[in-house]
Design an enzyme around this catalytic site. Sequence first.
Site, mmCIF file in Angstrom:
data_model
loop_
_atom_site.group_PDB
_atom_site.id
_atom_site.type_symbol
_atom_site.label_atom_id
_atom_site.label_comp_id
_atom_site.label_asym_id
_atom_site.label_seq_id
_atom_site.Cartn_x
_atom_site.Cartn_y
_atom_site.Cartn_z
ATOM 1 N N ASP A 157 -10.322 6.626 4.705
ATOM 2 C CA ASP A 157 -9.636 5.341 4.516
ATOM 3 C C ASP A 157 -9.038 4.966 5.869
ATOM 4 O OD1 ASP A 157 -7.935 3.255 3.881
ATOM 5 O OD2 ASP A 157 -6.912 4.300 2.239
ATOM 6 N N TRP A 184 -0.888 6.731 0.029
ATOM 7 C CA TRP A 184 -2.229 6.207 -0.257
ATOM 8 C C TRP A 184 -3.185 7.324 -0.635
ATOM 9 C CZ3 TRP A 184 -2.194 1.670 -1.906
ATOM 10 C CH2 TRP A 184 -1.397 0.673 -1.330
ATOM 11 N N LYS A 234 -5.038 -5.888 7.162
ATOM 12 C CA LYS A 234 -4.168 -5.264 8.147
ATOM 13 C C LYS A 234 -4.640 -5.574 9.569
ATOM 14 C CE LYS A 234 -2.466 -2.515 4.622
ATOM 15 N NZ LYS A 234 -2.806 -1.553 3.599
#
Length: 354
Positions: free
Chosen positions: A167, A101, A191
């Site tokens: 993040d 990511w 999530k």
Amino acid sequence: MTVYNFSAGPAVLPASVLLKAQSELLAYEDSGQSVLEMSHRSPIFESIRDAAEQSIRRLMSIPDSYSVLFLQGGASLQFSMLPQNLATQTGRVDFIDTGGWSKKAVADAKQYATVDVLASSADQGYRFIPDGPFSSSADYLHITWNNTLEGTTFPTVPRVGVPLVADISSSILSEPMTVEDFDVLYAGAQKNLGVAGMTVVIIKNDLLDRVPDTIGAYLRYDIHAKHRSLYNTPPTFSLYMTKLVLEWIEQTGLETITKRNAAQATLLYEAIDQSTVFHNAVAVRDRSRMNIPFSTGSEAEDTVFLAFAERHDLINLAGHRSIGGMRASLYNAMPTEGVEALIDILHRFEQGER
Ligand SMILES: *Cc1c(COP(=O)(O)O)cnc(C)c1O
């Protein structure tokens, strides 16, 4: 039959949240309409939006000097919104590269800014978080707090003297965090916070002054802040689901959830570390409590294990397609019984059951 869902996202939701959504689907409270049918400009929807914001502010102790934005486009849109909004002083952005990511965030930032990767654990399979100290004079430093694919998490907050952007898609509200340590925090909802379609951005208000008026309106944090995330139609149902999940976290207690998450991760890591068949290669200090990758070391055996686990109602245990092996995501809504069932299956596989 109880199925335990170890998906990395979209992921398991608390059963009580799903039941509540079901009971309210046809008519929200006494409004006579479904949330799915409601105008985002109606007072009743505004009350849902406000309840979600107030709840996340309480849970994370977010100071008034930060805005909470509910946006679309997934965490991935933030990879390009961040540099377009905030890389406007020096035109430079720094990164610590800790996984897949991070790499995607770096690639998007390069479209808009000069990017420097201060440290990376890529050449060692992202098995750890690089140590500081780091120094930066860029417009901000970006980190991926919990690395969903590789199963690592920052052990401490890196301090660099420039705005820090993190993040936290796969770890938001899995444990307490000090919001003031960061200038921007963002997380896709699917999530730990709800369902796909929404991203929460928590941004320090003084950064809003940097936003240029030369980018499209939807891309601008200052416009979303000014309109309280109602500049255009927000992802209304996602926002409602997040409100329910936040209420569930408040009812359960973040402290209880934090302890449960830590205990569940410890149980699973112990089982893997003591195993003669399965292993996890992540440096112990940096191990994630949310996403736990493991493998037998053989692709063929991993495939056999995944089928074995699925036959015992343990689903979505396959690792990310870029990594392979297995990965158990133990988000807030995973019950301890699910972790115990997984450990039982690890033991039975070790003893030769197939
Ligand atoms: C899942 C994930 C993303 C991507 O989220 P989308 O909502 O699919 O864009 C980004 N960063 C991290 C850390 C993630 O876990």
